[in-house]
Design a protein around this motif. Structure first.
Motif, PDB file in Angstrom:
ATOM      1  N   UNK A   1       0.844  -1.195   0.000  1.00  0.00           N
ATOM      2  CA  UNK A   1       0.000   0.000   0.000  1.00  0.00           C
ATOM      3  C   UNK A   1       0.875   1.239   0.000  1.00  0.00           C
ATOM      4  N   UNK A   2       0.505   2.209  -0.829  1.00  0.00           N
ATOM      5  CA  UNK A   2       1.230   3.472  -0.904  1.00  0.00           C
ATOM      6  C   UNK A   2       0.206   4.594  -1.031  1.00  0.00           C
TER       7      UNK A   2
ATOM      8  N   UNK B   1      -7.849  -8.618   3.542  1.00  0.00           N
ATOM      9  CA  UNK B   1      -8.682  -8.747   2.353  1.00  0.00           C
ATOM     10  C   UNK B   1     -10.130  -8.979   2.774  1.00  0.00           C
ATOM     11  N   UNK B   2     -11.054  -8.255   2.141  1.00  0.00           N
ATOM     12  CA  UNK B   2     -12.474  -8.347   2.459  1.00  0.00           C
ATOM     13  C   UNK B   2     -13.255  -8.820   1.234  1.00  0.00           C
TER      14      UNK B   2
ATOM     15  N   UNK C   1     -10.156  -3.843   0.710  1.00  0.00           N
ATOM     16  CA  UNK C   1      -9.016  -4.127   1.583  1.00  0.00           C
ATOM     17  C   UNK C   1      -9.007  -3.098   2.706  1.00  0.00           C
ATOM     18  N   UNK C   2      -8.755  -3.567   3.918  1.00  0.00           N
ATOM     19  CA  UNK C   2      -8.600  -2.689   5.072  1.00  0.00           C
ATOM     20  C   UNK C   2      -7.139  -2.687   5.482  1.00  0.00           C
TER      21      UNK C   2
ATOM     22  N   UNK D   1      -2.791   6.403  15.146  1.00  0.00           N
ATOM     23  CA  UNK D   1      -3.520   5.260  14.588  1.00  0.00           C
ATOM     24  C   UNK D   1      -4.174   5.713  13.292  1.00  0.00           C
ATOM     25  N   UNK D   2      -4.213   4.819  12.309  1.00  0.00           N
ATOM     26  CA  UNK D   2      -4.797   5.160  11.019  1.00  0.00           C
ATOM     27  C   UNK D   2      -5.452   3.931  10.404  1.00  0.00           C
ATOM     28  N   UNK D   3      -6.520   4.181   9.656  1.00  0.00           N
ATOM     29  CA  UNK D   3      -7.209   3.126   8.915  1.00  0.00           C
ATOM     30  C   UNK D   3      -7.506   3.629   7.509  1.00  0.00           C
ATOM     31  N   UNK D   4      -7.449   2.704   6.588  1.00  0.00           N
ATOM     32  CA  UNK D   4      -7.763   3.036   5.204  1.00  0.00           C
ATOM     33  C   UNK D   4      -8.546   1.864   4.609  1.00  0.00           C
ATOM     34  N   UNK D   5      -9.777   2.132   4.229  1.00  0.00           N
ATOM     35  CA  UNK D   5     -10.635   1.114   3.603  1.00  0.00           C
ATOM     36  C   UNK D   5     -10.781   1.477   2.133  1.00  0.00           C
TER      37      UNK D   5
END
Length: 424
Positions: free
Chosen positions: A235-236, A306-307, A323-324, A341-345
């Motif tokens: 991931x970038x 993977x979702x 993808x989360x 903290x970070x999240x990317x969906x």
């Protein structure tokens, strides 16, 4: 080297660990390892070793660019060196792709060190300017065909140092085999997580000027690729909001052959990543997922999930529909202590309705013949890389002293390039 690569002898205790992941090798407060000059010099090792320097650019107009040099050694054969260029414009859906075996590869070029290289078809020149706002930079010049030339300058901000996981000569390394001192193989990654790029591409007589943030990674796989991993995630995420934000991850899953209890205990996920916030390297993350062990809500989190996987008949793999990506770690900034903290969906769509899909790369169709034969003969697999590029949002929390309002959470809009690689 050949003895270690081809060795199949078991350790004295067949249930002893034969994987030593970098994601478990250092304490939470020791994950940041500053890059030393030797870390990003070309190694150009023999045996079964694949070494790459890869530059990614997320241009302001949405265009995505990759420039990659691959040094591939296979046993006693002379190494093959490739230059790979890919450009994707999501507005026009235009993809420009070129992969060539170069001639007369040299590192170092005269008057430079081994962070620079050149061949008849390209030059990559490293420059060090101590004390400046951009102390390190690379200049790429390439003439890849009569109708394709490119020129880029890529510079690293002083506030975003390059890193590996862990300090010292062993920083960054995951070792395969029962004894790390006599490893059967290894994997190592060194990163510039956020850089600024400017340049142009001339294609079919038309010049396109590009500018935007990006990243750089120098990676080495010190064993056959099919023995290193059965899957990869990358991931970038890049954004110019709040002075510059990036969130990157590199993750691989070992084959069953390497794990905590020796051969047959593998399928270990090794994940490393980082967060850049307000134009500063804010946190470095690393996490190991051992088979049959639940991931806990630890102080440091570095995960790709993977979702809604769906079967893709074109590749025979189950591709994710979404993808989360998750990051969590301590702040590296002295005047902004605390946790981030970070999240990317990201929604990448399904087989019939993909979102942001650049290409499904048939790996064996693109690598040199000698390497193809070695990988396919041993593995009997057909690896594919799914590549996506999408506008998306990073949700992040952290100290307000870093960015006002960060403690309550901010939504950062930017561009995510991500890959999902399936090998077996």
């Amino acid at each position: 080297m050949f003895a270690s690569i081809f060795s199949t002898s078991a350790p004295v205790d067949p249930t002893a660990p034969n994987l030593h992941p970098v994601s478990s090798a250092f304490k939470d407060n020791e994950l940041f390892g500053k890059l030393e000059p030797n870390d990003t010099k070309w190694l150009c090792a023999g045996g079964f070793v694949t070494e790459t320097q890869t530059f990614y650019v997320s241009a302001d107009d949405g265009t995505w660019v990759m420039c990659q040099v691959i040094h591939s050694a296979v046993g006693v054969w002379y190494p093959t060196i490739q230059f790979v260029f890919k450009l994707y414009n999501p507005t026009t859906n235009e993809t420009i792709w070129k992969s060539i075996n170069v001639n007369n590869f040299v590192t170092p070029p005269q008057g430079l060190d081994k962070r620079s290289s050149k061949a008849d078809e390209f030059s990559i020149t490293y420059k060090y300017t101590p004390g400046s706002d951009r102390p390190e930079s690379y200049t790429i010049r390439a003439n890849l065909a009569a109708d394709l030339q490119l020129s880029f300058d890529l510079s690293r901000p002083a506030s975003v140092p390059g890193y590996k996981i862990g300090q010292g000569p062993k920083g960054g390394y995951t070792y395969f085999g029962p004894d790390p001192a006599k490893a059967e193989g290894y994997v190592v990654h060194r990163f510039w997580p956020h850089l600024m790029a400017e340049g142009h591409v001339i294609h079919a007589g038309k010049a396109v000027t590009l500018r935007g943030p990006g990243m750089f990674v120098h990676a080495i796989q010190g064993m056959r690729p099919n023995l290193v991993a059965s899957a990869w995630n990358f991931a970038n995420f890049q954004s110019e909001q709040h002075g510059g934000v990036s969130a990157i991850q590199m993750e691989f899953k070992t084959c069953d052959t390497h794990g905590k209890k020796g051969a047959g205990s593998g399928g270990v996920w090794v994940n490393v990543g980082s967060l850049v916030v307000a134009g500063k390297l804010a946190s470095v993350t690393a996490e190991t997922k051992w088979p049959d062990e639940e991931l806990l809500d630890n102080a440091v989190i570095s995960r790709a999930t993977h979702l809604k996987p769906v079967f893709d008949p074109a590749t025979s793999y189950k591709q994710p529909s979404a993808i989360l990506f998750q990051w969590q770690g301590r702040s590296l900034i002295a005047d902004s202590p605390g946790a981030l903290a970070a999240k990317l969906h990201v929604d990448v769509g399904d087989v019939e309705n993909p979102k942001g899909l650049i290409e499904k790369v048939d790996v064996l169709a693109e690598i040199p013949y000698v390497i193809k034969v070695a990988v396919n003969y041993v593995a009997g697999t057909k690896p594919y890389i799914y590549q996506w590029n999408n506008p998306t949002t990073l949700s992040i929390t952290g100290p307000d002293s870093l960015v006002p309002g960060l403690s309550k959470g901010l939504e950062i809009t930017g561009t995510l390039f991500n890959e999902a690689t399936f090998i077996s």
